[in-house]
Motif scaffolding. Structure first.
Motif, short mmCIF file in Angstrom:
data_model
loop_
_atom_site.label_atom_id
_atom_site.label_comp_id
_atom_site.label_asym_id
_atom_site.label_seq_id
_atom_site.Cartn_x
_atom_site.Cartn_y
_atom_site.Cartn_z
N PRO A 143 -13.96 33.67 -3.41
CA PRO A 143 -15.34 33.14 -3.56
C PRO A 143 -16.13 34.04 -4.51
CG PRO A 143 -14.71 33.28 -1.25
CD PRO A 143 -13.63 33.97 -2.03
N LEU A 144 -17.07 33.46 -5.24
CA LEU A 144 -17.87 34.24 -6.18
C LEU A 144 -18.46 35.45 -5.47
CD1 LEU A 144 -19.68 31.47 -8.23
CD2 LEU A 144 -17.79 32.94 -8.96
N GLY A 145 -18.50 36.57 -6.17
CA GLY A 145 -18.98 37.82 -5.61
C GLY A 145 -17.86 38.85 -5.61
N ARG A 146 -17.99 39.80 -4.72
CA ARG A 146 -17.04 40.93 -4.65
C ARG A 146 -15.62 40.44 -4.39
NH1 ARG A 146 -14.57 44.74 -1.33
NH2 ARG A 146 -14.84 46.88 -2.07
N ARG A 147 -14.66 41.02 -5.14
CA ARG A 147 -13.24 40.71 -4.92
C ARG A 147 -12.84 41.26 -3.56
NH1 ARG A 147 -8.44 43.89 -6.35
NH2 ARG A 147 -9.89 45.29 -7.40
N PRO A 148 -12.21 40.44 -2.72
CA PRO A 148 -11.78 40.94 -1.41
C PRO A 148 -10.78 42.09 -1.55
CG PRO A 148 -11.66 38.54 -1.49
CD PRO A 148 -11.94 39.02 -2.89
N ASP A 149 -10.83 43.03 -0.63
CA ASP A 149 -9.95 44.20 -0.67
C ASP A 149 -8.48 43.82 -0.67
OD1 ASP A 149 -12.10 45.98 -0.76
OD2 ASP A 149 -12.15 46.22 1.41
N ASN A 150 -8.14 42.69 -0.05
CA ASN A 150 -6.72 42.30 0.03
C ASN A 150 -6.27 41.44 -1.15
OD1 ASN A 150 -8.07 39.95 0.69
ND2 ASN A 150 -6.89 39.52 2.53
N HIS A 151 -7.16 41.18 -2.11
CA HIS A 151 -6.77 40.41 -3.29
C HIS A 151 -6.02 41.33 -4.24
CE1 HIS A 151 -6.97 38.14 -7.04
NE2 HIS A 151 -7.26 37.08 -6.32
N PRO A 152 -4.89 40.89 -4.80
CA PRO A 152 -4.12 41.76 -5.71
C PRO A 152 -4.94 42.20 -6.92
CG PRO A 152 -2.93 39.70 -5.24
CD PRO A 152 -4.29 39.58 -4.64
N GLY A 153 -4.60 43.39 -7.41
CA GLY A 153 -5.19 43.91 -8.63
C GLY A 153 -4.41 43.43 -9.85
N LEU A 154 -4.78 43.93 -11.00
CA LEU A 154 -4.15 43.48 -12.25
C LEU A 154 -2.64 43.75 -12.28
CD1 LEU A 154 -6.76 44.66 -14.92
CD2 LEU A 154 -6.45 42.38 -13.91
N SER A 155 -2.24 44.95 -11.93
CA SER A 155 -0.81 45.27 -11.98
C SER A 155 -0.02 44.39 -11.03
CB SER A 155 -0.58 46.75 -11.66
OG SER A 155 -1.10 47.55 -12.71
N ASN A 156 -0.55 44.18 -9.83
CA ASN A 156 0.15 43.34 -8.84
C ASN A 156 0.24 41.88 -9.27
OD1 ASN A 156 0.60 45.53 -7.15
ND2 ASN A 156 -1.29 45.20 -6.02
N LEU A 157 -0.69 41.44 -10.11
CA LEU A 157 -0.69 40.07 -10.62
C LEU A 157 0.14 39.94 -11.90
CD1 LEU A 157 -4.45 39.18 -10.08
CD2 LEU A 157 -2.48 38.14 -8.90
N GLY A 158 0.70 41.03 -12.37
CA GLY A 158 1.48 40.99 -13.60
C GLY A 158 0.64 40.90 -14.85
N LEU A 159 -0.60 41.30 -14.74
CA LEU A 159 -1.50 41.27 -15.90
C LEU A 159 -1.62 42.68 -16.44
CD1 LEU A 159 -4.23 38.89 -14.44
CD2 LEU A 159 -2.38 38.31 -15.99
#
Length: 159
Positions: A143-159
């Motif tokens: 949801p718009l706003g702060r990224r949840p703590d459990n959402h993957p970061g860039l490296s985990n997303l392969g970005l």
């Protein structure tokens, strides 16, 4: 605009932990999409390079961010620490957004930050590239706003 803070912890010189904290605080601020709030993380005389624009001072930063978020709709950003030393931090980032015609983009880039002794960002240099994506290629769905703590970061997303 709100009254300026005298300092903005964590303060330099940075450690691995405080550099990561500073990056996450910056990400959280930008994901608020509140130009006035975001501008308070920068020194009164902060200087930027953002693409071809060179905003200086908080007032110009607020105007820049206001224009940005009127154009970049449903903006969601992830920042990742790349390197740090004393009062400087380098990050890489990606954000997803769409324009008013519904065209989606993932914008990638790198930023170099320099902080004053009070922990306010005095200089910010951003290099950014935009990649058109289809809506089905999106990876940032919180949801718009702060990224949840459990959402993957860039490296985990392969970005």
């Amino acid at each position: 605009m709100n009254a300026p803070q005298t300092n903005r912890p964590p303060l330099p010189p940075f450690t691995p932990e405080t550099a990561k904290q500073k990056v996450r605080l910056a990400e959280d601020g930008w994901n608020s999409r509140d130009p006035e709030k975001v501008a308070l993380a920068y020194s009164v005389d902060s200087a930027w390079r953002n693409r071809a624009e060179l905003p200086k001072r908080r007032e110009e930063i607020v105007r820049f961010l206001t224009r940005k978020w009127k154009r970049e709709l449903e903006y969601r950003l992830i920042k990742e620490l790349w390197a740090f030393h004393e009062n400087r931090i380098a990050v890489r980032f990606a954000y997803e957004w769409h324009d008013d015609s519904g065209n989606w983009f993932r914008s990638y880039g790198n930023e170099n930050w320099e902080f004053n002794p009070d922990g306010l960002m005095a200089r910010r240099f951003a290099s950014i590239n935009d990649l058109p994506i289809s809506e089905s290629e999106r990876k940032f769905y919180w949801p718009l706003g702060r990224r949840p703590d459990n959402h993957p970061g860039l490296s985990n997303l392969g970005l």
